[in-house]
Scaffold this motif. Structure first.
Motif, short mmCIF file in Angstrom:
data_model
loop_
_atom_site.label_atom_id
_atom_site.label_comp_id
_atom_site.label_asym_id
_atom_site.label_seq_id
_atom_site.Cartn_x
_atom_site.Cartn_y
_atom_site.Cartn_z
N VAL A 15 3.74 -5.27 -8.11
CA VAL A 15 3.80 -3.90 -7.58
C VAL A 15 4.73 -3.09 -8.48
O VAL A 15 5.92 -3.34 -8.55
N ARG A 16 4.16 -2.14 -9.18
CA ARG A 16 4.94 -1.32 -10.12
C ARG A 16 4.84 0.18 -9.82
O ARG A 16 5.73 0.93 -10.15
N SER A 17 3.76 0.60 -9.21
CA SER A 17 3.55 2.03 -9.00
C SER A 17 4.58 2.64 -8.06
O SER A 17 4.82 3.83 -8.08
N ILE A 18 5.23 1.82 -7.27
CA ILE A 18 6.20 2.32 -6.30
C ILE A 18 7.55 2.63 -6.97
O ILE A 18 8.36 3.37 -6.43
N LEU A 19 7.75 2.08 -8.18
CA LEU A 19 8.99 2.31 -8.93
C LEU A 19 8.71 3.09 -10.20
O LEU A 19 7.66 2.92 -10.83
N ALA A 20 9.66 3.92 -10.61
CA ALA A 20 9.55 4.63 -11.88
C ALA A 20 9.57 3.63 -13.03
O ALA A 20 10.10 2.51 -12.88
N ALA A 21 9.03 4.02 -14.17
CA ALA A 21 8.95 3.10 -15.31
C ALA A 21 10.31 2.59 -15.74
O ALA A 21 10.45 1.43 -16.16
N ASP A 22 11.34 3.39 -15.62
CA ASP A 22 12.69 2.99 -16.03
C ASP A 22 13.59 2.65 -14.83
O ASP A 22 14.81 2.68 -14.93
N ALA A 23 12.98 2.27 -13.74
CA ALA A 23 13.73 1.98 -12.51
C ALA A 23 14.61 0.74 -12.66
O ALA A 23 14.32 -0.17 -13.44
N GLY B 38 6.79 10.65 -4.93
CA GLY B 38 6.71 9.88 -6.17
C GLY B 38 7.52 8.59 -6.16
O GLY B 38 8.09 8.20 -5.15
N PRO B 39 7.56 7.94 -7.34
CA PRO B 39 8.19 6.63 -7.44
C PRO B 39 9.72 6.69 -7.31
O PRO B 39 10.34 7.74 -7.45
N PHE B 40 10.30 5.51 -7.09
CA PHE B 40 11.74 5.38 -6.87
C PHE B 40 12.46 4.99 -8.15
O PHE B 40 11.91 4.34 -9.03
N ASP B 41 13.75 5.37 -8.22
CA ASP B 41 14.60 5.05 -9.37
C ASP B 41 15.24 3.66 -9.23
O ASP B 41 15.61 3.04 -10.22
N VAL B 42 15.41 3.23 -7.98
CA VAL B 42 16.05 1.94 -7.71
C VAL B 42 15.24 1.22 -6.64
O VAL B 42 14.90 1.82 -5.62
N GLY B 43 14.96 -0.04 -6.88
CA GLY B 43 14.34 -0.90 -5.87
C GLY B 43 15.33 -1.99 -5.53
O GLY B 43 15.90 -2.62 -6.43
N TYR B 44 15.57 -2.21 -4.25
CA TYR B 44 16.55 -3.20 -3.83
C TYR B 44 15.90 -4.20 -2.88
O TYR B 44 15.31 -3.83 -1.87
N ALA C 251 0.82 -1.22 0.00
CA ALA C 251 0.00 0.00 0.00
C ALA C 251 0.85 1.27 0.00
O ALA C 251 0.32 2.37 -0.06
N TYR C 252 2.16 1.12 0.03
CA TYR C 252 3.05 2.27 0.22
C TYR C 252 3.30 3.03 -1.08
O TYR C 252 3.54 2.44 -2.13
N ASN C 253 3.23 4.33 -0.98
CA ASN C 253 3.67 5.25 -2.03
C ASN C 253 4.34 6.42 -1.34
O ASN C 253 3.77 6.99 -0.41
N HIS C 254 5.55 6.76 -1.78
CA HIS C 254 6.25 7.88 -1.17
C HIS C 254 5.60 9.18 -1.63
O HIS C 254 5.20 9.31 -2.79
N PRO C 255 5.49 10.16 -0.73
CA PRO C 255 4.84 11.43 -1.09
C PRO C 255 5.47 12.15 -2.29
O PRO C 255 4.77 12.86 -3.01
#
Length: 174
Positions: free
Chosen positions: A162-170, A137-143, A131-135
């Motif tokens: 889950v894709r909305s939490i990361l940028a499209a080109d993350a 916007g999305p992240f560039d790197v997911g680890y 359910a998390y979204n950073h205020p």
């Protein structure tokens, strides 16, 4: 179909581990940053300078702090439990004090500000990954080093979607 999972009971397992006083090096806590992540960051194979990084299931935050120290604009550690975030906050403070002590011994007063800079780029958050979204916007790197393997197998399909939490080109590092 498999048996129904009691999520409250499953999450209680994690709560019990942290509440019992999980120590560095105990169970899944390896007492430091992943050696492979350090290799990727130090070699330049993983560039995070100026990027926004998410570390779900960050535990004590070792990897979050490594990303911030490597120049990430923002490194967010996301945890389900307040006890884990409290442990990560204590680890952050411990690392900061150690760095300040080392630099003071080396009499490098001009670099004291640089030593503390990474702390301002770390956020430790209690929240539900799904359910998390950073205020901002999305992240560039997911680890993800231990998060996927810690979740119940029936949750892994949802993790992959889950894709909305990361940028499209993350960049995703597993």
């Amino acid at each position: 179909m498999g048996a129904q999972v009691d999520w409250q009971q499953y999450n209680q397992l994690w709560h019990n581990l942290w509440q019992a006083g999980l120590r560095p090096g105990q169970h899944f806590d390896k007492g430091g940053c992943s050696p492979k992540l350090l290799q990727l960051l130090h070699s330049g194979d993983l560039q995070v300078q100026g990027k926004r990084v998410l570390v779900p299931g960050c535990g004590r935050g070792y990897d979050v702090f490594a990303f911030a120290q490597a120049g990430a604009q923002l490194a967010v550690g996301l945890e389900l439990l307040q006890a884990a975030v409290a442990a990560a906050s204590s680890e952050r403070d411990r690392q900061l004090q150690l760095q300040l002590h080392q630099q003071k011994q080396q009499q490098e007063a001009q670099t004291l500000t640089q030593a503390t800079d990474w702390v301002s780029r770390c956020e430790l958050v209690v929240g539900d990954f799904y359910a998390y979204n950073h205020p901002s916007g999305p992240f560039d790197v997911g680890y993800d080093y231990t998060f996927l393997c810690a979740m119940h197998p029936s949750m892994r399909k949802d993790w992959a979607q889950v894709r909305s939490i990361l940028a499209a080109d993350a960049t995703t590092v597993l």
